[in-house]
Design a protein around this motif. Structure first.
Motif, PDB file in Angstrom:
ATOM      1  N   LYS A 127      -3.561   8.819  -4.453  1.00 26.62           N
ATOM      2  CA  LYS A 127      -3.076   7.551  -3.915  1.00 26.62           C
ATOM      3  C   LYS A 127      -1.889   7.053  -4.741  1.00 26.62           C
ATOM      4  O   LYS A 127      -1.953   7.007  -5.968  1.00 26.62           O
ATOM      5  CB  LYS A 127      -4.192   6.502  -3.915  1.00 26.62           C
ATOM      6  CG  LYS A 127      -5.265   6.760  -2.871  1.00 26.62           C
ATOM      7  CD  LYS A 127      -6.259   5.611  -2.795  1.00 26.62           C
ATOM      8  CE  LYS A 127      -7.278   5.850  -1.691  1.00 26.62           C
ATOM      9  NZ  LYS A 127      -8.255   4.730  -1.582  1.00 26.62           N
ATOM     10  N   ILE A 128      -0.824   6.670  -4.028  1.00 27.96           N
ATOM     11  CA  ILE A 128       0.401   6.255  -4.698  1.00 27.96           C
ATOM     12  C   ILE A 128       0.270   4.825  -5.209  1.00 27.96           C
ATOM     13  O   ILE A 128      -0.079   3.911  -4.467  1.00 27.96           O
ATOM     14  CB  ILE A 128       1.606   6.377  -3.740  1.00 27.96           C
ATOM     15  CG1 ILE A 128       1.805   7.829  -3.324  1.00 27.96           C
ATOM     16  CG2 ILE A 128       2.862   5.843  -4.398  1.00 27.96           C
ATOM     17  CD1 ILE A 128       1.999   8.783  -4.476  1.00 27.96           C
ATOM     18  N   LYS A 129       0.604   4.634  -6.493  1.00 25.81           N
ATOM     19  CA  LYS A 129       0.522   3.309  -7.106  1.00 25.81           C
ATOM     20  C   LYS A 129       1.824   2.530  -6.948  1.00 25.81           C
ATOM     21  O   LYS A 129       1.826   1.355  -6.615  1.00 25.81           O
ATOM     22  CB  LYS A 129       0.175   3.445  -8.583  1.00 25.81           C
ATOM     23  CG  LYS A 129      -1.156   4.141  -8.849  1.00 25.81           C
ATOM     24  CD  LYS A 129      -1.350   4.367 -10.346  1.00 25.81           C
ATOM     25  CE  LYS A 129      -2.630   5.135 -10.624  1.00 25.81           C
ATOM     26  NZ  LYS A 129      -2.787   5.442 -12.075  1.00 25.81           N
ATOM     27  N   ASP A 130       2.946   3.227  -7.241  1.00 26.56           N
ATOM     28  CA  ASP A 130       4.247   2.569  -7.175  1.00 26.56           C
ATOM     29  C   ASP A 130       5.343   3.628  -7.133  1.00 26.56           C
ATOM     30  O   ASP A 130       5.063   4.831  -7.072  1.00 26.56           O
ATOM     31  CB  ASP A 130       4.455   1.627  -8.369  1.00 26.56           C
ATOM     32  CG  ASP A 130       4.170   2.301  -9.710  1.00 26.56           C
ATOM     33  OD1 ASP A 130       4.456   3.512  -9.844  1.00 26.56           O
ATOM     34  OD2 ASP A 130       3.667   1.627 -10.621  1.00 26.56           O
ATOM     35  N   ALA A 131       6.608   3.177  -7.164  1.00 27.25           N
ATOM     36  CA  ALA A 131       7.741   4.103  -7.065  1.00 27.25           C
ATOM     37  C   ALA A 131       7.776   5.072  -8.240  1.00 27.25           C
ATOM     38  O   ALA A 131       8.098   6.258  -8.079  1.00 27.25           O
ATOM     39  CB  ALA A 131       9.040   3.307  -6.992  1.00 27.25           C
ATOM     40  N   LYS A 149       0.863  -1.177   0.000  1.00 27.42           N
ATOM     41  CA  LYS A 149       0.000   0.000   0.000  1.00 27.42           C
ATOM     42  C   LYS A 149       0.900   1.227   0.000  1.00 27.42           C
ATOM     43  O   LYS A 149       1.637   1.469   0.959  1.00 27.42           O
ATOM     44  CB  LYS A 149      -0.903   0.007   1.236  1.00 27.42           C
ATOM     45  CG  LYS A 149      -2.038  -1.011   1.175  1.00 27.42           C
ATOM     46  CD  LYS A 149      -2.948  -0.881   2.372  1.00 27.42           C
ATOM     47  CE  LYS A 149      -4.102  -1.892   2.272  1.00 27.42           C
ATOM     48  NZ  LYS A 149      -4.996  -1.815   3.448  1.00 27.42           N
ATOM     49  N   GLY A 150       0.864   1.980  -1.083  1.00 27.76           N
ATOM     50  CA  GLY A 150       1.781   3.100  -1.212  1.00 27.76           C
ATOM     51  C   GLY A 150       3.192   2.590  -1.452  1.00 27.76           C
ATOM     52  O   GLY A 150       3.393   1.538  -2.058  1.00 27.76           O
ATOM     53  N   VAL A 151       4.188   3.325  -0.954  1.00 28.17           N
ATOM     54  CA  VAL A 151       5.588   2.901  -1.081  1.00 28.17           C
ATOM     55  C   VAL A 151       6.248   2.974   0.289  1.00 28.17           C
ATOM     56  O   VAL A 151       5.899   3.798   1.133  1.00 28.17           O
ATOM     57  CB  VAL A 151       6.367   3.774  -2.093  1.00 28.17           C
ATOM     58  CG1 VAL A 151       5.834   3.575  -3.494  1.00 28.17           C
ATOM     59  CG2 VAL A 151       6.327   5.246  -1.701  1.00 28.17           C
ATOM     60  N   LEU A 152       7.223   2.095   0.500  1.00 28.10           N
ATOM     61  CA  LEU A 152       7.925   2.020   1.772  1.00 28.10           C
ATOM     62  C   LEU A 152       9.261   2.751   1.662  1.00 28.10           C
ATOM     63  O   LEU A 152      10.028   2.513   0.716  1.00 28.10           O
ATOM     64  CB  LEU A 152       8.166   0.561   2.150  1.00 28.10           C
ATOM     65  CG  LEU A 152       8.889   0.295   3.474  1.00 28.10           C
ATOM     66  CD1 LEU A 152       7.984   0.625   4.651  1.00 28.10           C
ATOM     67  CD2 LEU A 152       9.340  -1.169   3.546  1.00 28.10           C
ATOM     68  N   VAL A 153       9.545   3.623   2.628  1.00 27.05           N
ATOM     69  CA  VAL A 153      10.819   4.341   2.655  1.00 27.05           C
ATOM     70  C   VAL A 153      11.902   3.397   3.168  1.00 27.05           C
ATOM     71  O   VAL A 153      11.841   2.925   4.302  1.00 27.05           O
ATOM     72  CB  VAL A 153      10.741   5.594   3.556  1.00 27.05           C
ATOM     73  CG1 VAL A 153      12.104   6.296   3.613  1.00 27.05           C
ATOM     74  CG2 VAL A 153       9.678   6.555   3.048  1.00 27.05           C
TER      75      VAL A 153
END
Length: 436
Positions: free
Chosen positions: A167-171, A128-132
């Motif tokens: 909403k973020i899909k990917d990097a 869900k979203g992207v992970l830092v």
């Protein structure tokens, strides 16, 4: 004076009894026993406790359970339980027969039947979203070094869910939004563990790439190989791995946006040796025909729904599961795929059963005793996580971790914790179990 002396002696005796009780193994066992004891509707069960504890059965619901106590042995109190119908009642545990210590909730439940797994599966997970996963300084066109994300308070392990309410899909989506806004301040919606908050960041143009950046490295997906634990025919739900999928850099549990399990072939096996865990390397195949949809990633495995029925050539019909109070030390087997893309059954020995009041992945200690498996893999290796454990013809758990200093040993997870996380409604589906 005599009465006072007698009272003192009695008080001292009572204190000694209390001290002995609270420092005894029996006390430890009682307080680590699960708050809920699940018993199948047509199977008898026994409970044992030792002096100075006793069962008080006067307030139980006699329509749910029929009880018989045996006090013939001075140090042991055995309770024979005969379930009469599906329902719930309580059994009180008292110290010296009168001081309430613990209340055990007894649930008489319908049987759950599943098809055990053992298949090697490939797992594809999108977060869900992207992970830092990293923070990096940017060489700006002004000749200075910048890190807008660190200055805004972001840390490794944060998840970016939205940017400017998108909403973020990917990097790649993150990169696109940042460069569309150029040096205009943007608003990030961030999740840190259970907390969600917003931060404002102004992108910086990098002299190296010529693009606008905010000083982050992010990850949006992961893939790996594990083992299917069970398939529930009535609901088509499955469970696998027996532990969470975590990010390789941060060690944090990845939240599922969408994902799938696919068929996997074992390509090679690195044998486990003392101090060096082994590993199964697999190859995904038939990726255009995934086995099921991945819905949840938890500390106790991954769960979802199969697209088509999942079969097992060894256990062609569903078998019952066991709750932890039915599991015992002794012989058992595990199902896993090592070579030839074929599920095999191997002998193990359950050395210890840890009664658990709350879910934990270290429910039992198992030791591989099968010479075939020891020869092929050295014992338990990475990729075997989720391999179903079977005892007395019932599914009791899943392999979770290997002992680094002894690859022939590892931990197993009670299957009841996985069934619970899979959200299988045992009551609504109980009437279907008998048709197999």
């Amino acid at each position: 004076m005599s009465n006072y002396k007698n009272k003192c002696i009695f008080s001292l005796f009572f204190i000694v009894i209390l001290f002995t009780a609270f420092n005894s193994y029996s006390f430890y066992e009682i307080f680590n026993y699960p708050e809920e004891i699940k018993i199948f509707e047509d199977e008898k069960h026994t409970l044992d406790i030792k002096f100075p504890f006793k069962f008080d059965t006067q307030k139980i619901d006699n329509s749910v359970l029929q009880l018989l106590q045996n006090n013939k042995h001075s140090d042991t109190n055995t309770l024979y339980i005969n379930p009469l119908k599906i329902g719930q009642t309580n059994i009180q545990v008292n110290l010296l027969g009168f001081l309430p210590i613990r209340k055990l909730q007894v649930d008489v439940v319908p049987k759950i039947k599943v098809i055990p797994g053992g298949q090697s599966v490939g797992v594809r997970l999108n977060t869900k979203g992207v992970l830092v996963v990293g923070l990096e300084e940017i060489n700006g066109i002004d000749g200075k070094k910048h890190n807008p994300s660190r200055e805004a308070g972001l840390t490794i392990g944060d998840s970016i869910i939205e940017i400017n309410s998108l909403k973020i899909k990917d990097a790649d989506h993150v990169t696109s939004i940042i460069n569309q806004n150029k040096n205009t301040e943007i608003t990030l919606k961030v999740k840190r563990r259970e907390k969600i908050f917003n931060v404002k960041i102004k992108p910086v143009k990098s002299i190296d790439e010529g693009e606008y950046r905010i000083g982050l490295w992010v990850r949006d997906k992961t893939a790996g190989v594990g083992t299917l634990t069970f398939y529930h025919p009535d609901t088509m739900r499955f469970g696998a791995l027996g532990h969470a999928i975590t990010d390789i850099d941060t060690g944090l549990l990845l939240t599922v946006d969408h994902g799938q399990i696919v068929k996997s072939k074992v390509a090679s096996i690195k044998q486990g040796k003392r101090g060096h865990p082994g590993e199964i390397k697999g190859i995904f195949y038939e990726t255009s025909k995934p086995m099921g949809n991945l819905e949840k990633n938890t500390h106790f495995g991954i769960f979802g729904k199969a697209y088509e029925p999942i079969t097992n050539d060894i256990y062609k019909k569903p078998i019952e599961i066991s709750y932890q109070n039915q599991i015992h030390e002794g012989k058992a087997t595990i199902l896993t795929t090592i070579d030839n893309n074929k599920i095999e059954e191997y002998e193990v020995y359950i050395e210890k059963v840890n009664r658990q009041r709350t879910p934990n992945t270290k429910s039992m200690i198992i030791k591989v005793t099968d010479k075939r498996l020891l020869k092929k893999s050295g014992g338990i290796v990475q990729g075997m996580s989720g391999s179903p454990i079977i005892q007395d013809g019932k599914l009791i758990g899943a392999v979770t971790h290997v002992f680094v200093n002894d690859p022939s040993k590892g931990y197993g997870l009670f299957i009841e914790w996985m069934i619970k996380k899979a959200e299988i409604d045992i009551y609504n589906n109980s009437q279907l179990a008998d048709k197999y």
